[in-house]
Design an enzyme around this catalytic site. Structure first.
Site, PDB file in Angstrom:
ATOM      1  N   CYS A  77      -0.476   0.258  -4.846  1.00 50.37           N
ATOM      2  CA  CYS A  77      -0.890  -0.348  -6.436  1.00 50.37           C
ATOM      3  C   CYS A  77      -0.720   0.853  -7.427  1.00 50.37           C
ATOM      4  O   CYS A  77       0.534   1.341  -7.580  1.00 50.37           O
ATOM      5  CB  CYS A  77      -2.197  -1.039  -6.235  1.00 50.37           C
ATOM      6  SG  CYS A  77      -2.645  -1.826  -7.760  1.00 50.37           S
ATOM      7  N   HIS A 180      -1.349  -5.267  -2.758  1.00 48.34           N
ATOM      8  CA  HIS A 180      -2.100  -4.852  -1.654  1.00 48.34           C
ATOM      9  C   HIS A 180      -1.924  -5.226  -0.410  1.00 48.34           C
ATOM     10  O   HIS A 180      -2.510  -6.285  -0.155  1.00 48.34           O
ATOM     11  CB  HIS A 180      -3.747  -5.019  -2.178  1.00 48.34           C
ATOM     12  CG  HIS A 180      -4.154  -4.314  -3.339  1.00 48.34           C
ATOM     13  ND1 HIS A 180      -4.669  -3.038  -3.464  1.00 48.34           N
ATOM     14  CD2 HIS A 180      -4.067  -4.713  -4.824  1.00 48.34           C
ATOM     15  CE1 HIS A 180      -4.920  -2.486  -4.606  1.00 48.34           C
ATOM     16  NE2 HIS A 180      -4.558  -3.582  -5.455  1.00 48.34           N
ATOM     17  N   GLU A 182      -3.459  -4.263   2.252  1.00 48.96           N
ATOM     18  CA  GLU A 182      -4.792  -4.453   2.907  1.00 48.96           C
ATOM     19  C   GLU A 182      -5.546  -5.718   2.576  1.00 48.96           C
ATOM     20  O   GLU A 182      -6.644  -6.215   3.365  1.00 48.96           O
ATOM     21  CB  GLU A 182      -5.634  -3.086   2.690  1.00 48.96           C
ATOM     22  CG  GLU A 182      -6.360  -3.147   1.246  1.00 48.96           C
ATOM     23  CD  GLU A 182      -5.392  -2.845   0.151  1.00 48.96           C
ATOM     24  OE1 GLU A 182      -5.970  -2.578  -1.189  1.00 48.96           O
ATOM     25  OE2 GLU A 182      -4.282  -2.321   0.363  1.00 48.96           O
TER      26      GLU A 182
END
Length: 198
Positions: A77, A180, A182
């Site tokens: 990001c 992202h 994650e």
């Protein structure tokens, strides 16, 4: 394998650490130059505003450390955006790893244009790297951003939000994702696992 997440006060580092734990690995949060240099893999996260994040990097000297790294590095990001030449956000000079300038999505005018920031799930396409091994064209990843890197020679994945932009970039040992991983469910886990396998 030693995995270091750069801790410079501008990242959602805990969620990345937990995602790596789900893959069966442990990551260290660190701003120590030697620990970062000696890592097998380095993750450079980022959430927040570009100019203040770059000030934190430069104040700590981590900007120079990142540029010298030779192991695989993944910017996420804002981390990816700071690896570019510059950002319109705060008129920020970046690290210059990726040869592209980060710009803002155009305003949501006239009626019907996209909302800023882009928040939510979007598709990725034109996947061009081992980072996306076992990831299919058109799978969905999670994004939160008002700024983006245009398509360039270093683009290895695209997304589309009022026009195509770089969802991921690569140059030598440096990788960056606007999304992202994650927070991108199974797809994100596959992408993180591919990075850790490099």
């Amino acid at each position: 394998m030693k995995i270091v997440i750069i801790n410079y006060g501008a990242g959602n580092i805990q969620s990345i650490k937990f995602a790596i734990q789900r893959l069966g690995f442990e990551a260290v949060l660190s701003n120590d130059a030697e620990e970062i240099r000696n890592a097998d893999k380095v993750i450079f996260p980022g959430v927040g505003e570009a100019s203040s994040a770059m000030v934190k990097l430069r104040t700590s000297g981590l900007d120079k450390i990142i540029l010298d790294l030779e192991q695989p590095v993944l910017g996420i990001c804002l981390g990816m955006q700071l690896m570019c030449n510059s950002s319109e956000e705060g008129d920020t000079e970046g690290l210059g790893i990726f040869d592209v300038d980060v710009v803002k999505f155009s305003p949501p005018i006239p009626e019907g244009r996209v909302k800023i920031p882009q928040i939510g799930w979007n598709q990725i396409a034109d996947l061009k790297s081992c980072l996306f091994e076992s990831v299919n064209e058109g799978e969905h990843i999670y994004l939160v951003h008002s700024y983006y890197a245009p398509i360039c020679d270093e683009t290895i994945a695209k997304s589309n939000y009022d026009g195509e932009y770089s969802a991921a970039l690569k140059k030598n040992n440096f990788y960056g994702t606007q999304f992202h991983p994650e927070k991108s469910s199974d797809v994100g886990e596959r992408i993180l696992r591919n990075f850790l396998k490099m």
